[in-house]
Design a protein around this motif. Structure first.
Motif: not given
Length: 346
Positions: A197-213
């Motif tokens: 049920x857990x989306x990969x942490x690497x995917x969360x990290x990439x999405x977080x950086x996109x939102x911040x950018x």
């Protein structure tokens, strides 16, 4: 019917999905006082339900009978003279307290050797043809009027409220952390059920950086339990210490988590209890599904978007991927989630 007791489920998401049942009971019996007996970790959900008169917290432990505690609670509850009790978990032990407390109507689904403990009952639906959980709980609300009574006209989308103390507490935490409360995105990387049920942490990290950018004012708060803290650390490490990304996993109470989700611009989560909280608060959200079935436990909100690949091997409902590839989650790419996030209603 002037006094009703609810024995709460043990999972946060399930607890959220019982709120329409409470609303239905309140509509049927407007003068009634509805109390809820709940474990300490789901009690905050019921403090956020306007229909509840009193939340009675108990330190229940998973897979433990705790006979002494249950007997003690039953003695105290007997003094309150409840007329009916809705036993929402399916377990034998959850039905013991209302039976020991001599509550006349003990309502629930049949199961786990509960004959006699539950005296107003429905058959459990098969695992193949399970209704959505909200409807599953709502069906019990009609039993006091007869199994074939017409359903009460009640909204089947759960609704939670935010307490003022929790709201003020979160505001203070944001101020201390120098986080702009008007540009918060909440990410919930955990799921108690397991890795499928857990989306990969690497995917969360990439999405977080996109939102911040996309906007330098945006702040991402990683939210979850103490058990999710290590997942959040992984996400932070993969963003190379980006100052826009904050790990609050294990640092907030559930009451505070409810308040934080209510004030965020959007929530990105797995299929988890926090996903259902976001839906009940009508916070815009993207819900990522892997091994579970969004037809059975969807986020019930018109501000929610679900991403599910619907692969031939899913939903498998397994805690670990039986095929070893976890494509149902790995193949949901951050760019797809970001694009969905940008289509959410405000």
């Amino acid at each position: 019917m002037h006094s009703i007791l609810i024995i709460a489920p043990n999972w946060i998401g399930d607890a959220v999905m019982t709120q329409p049942l409470l609303a239905s009971l309140k509509a049927q019996y407007p003068e009634s006082k509805i109390d809820v007996l709940a474990s300490t970790w789901v009690a905050p959900i019921y403090r956020a339900c306007s229909e509840v008169h009193e939340v009675i917290e108990a330190k229940f432990e998973h897979k433990q009978l705790q006979w002494g505690l249950r007997k003690e609670l039953a003695g105290k509850l007997a003094l309150k003279k409840y007329q009916a009790c809705f036993v929402l978990p399916n377990s034998l032990k959850s039905a013991l307290i209302p039976w020991l407390a001599s509550i006349p109507f003990r309502i629930g689904y049949r199961g786990e050797l509960r004959f006699g403990l539950i005296n107003v009952a429905l058959d459990n639906p098969s695992k193949v043809n399970r209704p959505p959980m909200v409807e599953h709980y709502l069906a019990l609300g009609q039993l006091l009027n007869g199994e074939h009574a017409s359903p009460t006209n009640v909204n089947i989308t759960p609704k939670l409220n935010v307490s003022n103390p929790a709201h003020h507490s979160v505001q203070a935490k944001l101020k201390t952390a120098h986080i702009d409360g008007s540009h918060i995105y909440v990410m919930c990387p955990g799921a108690e059920y397991g890795p499928t049920k857990r989306w990969p942490t690497g995917h969360f990290a990439e999405l977080a950086q996109s939102i911040a950018t996309n906007n330098p004012n945006n702040q991402i708060i990683l939210l979850g339990s103490k058990g999710d803290h290590s997942l959040a650390l992984e996400i932070q490490s993969k963003t190379k210490g980006d100052g826009h990304i904050h790990n609050w996993c294990g640092d907030t109470s559930l009451d505070e988590a409810i308040a934080l989700i209510s004030m965020s611009k959007a929530v990105i989560s797995n299929d988890s209890g926090l996903m259902h909280i976001a839906a009940a608060l009508k916070t815009p959200q993207v819900a990522i599904f892997g091994s579970s079935d969004p037809a059975h436990t969807p986020p019930l909100s018109d501000k929610a978007k679900v991403i599910w690949l619907n692969l031939p091997c899913s939903p498998c409902h397994k805690r670990e991927c039986p095929l070893g590839h976890l494509k149902c989650l790995n193949d949901i790419l951050p760019a797809q989630v970001l694009a969905t996030l940008n289509t959410l209603p405000s």
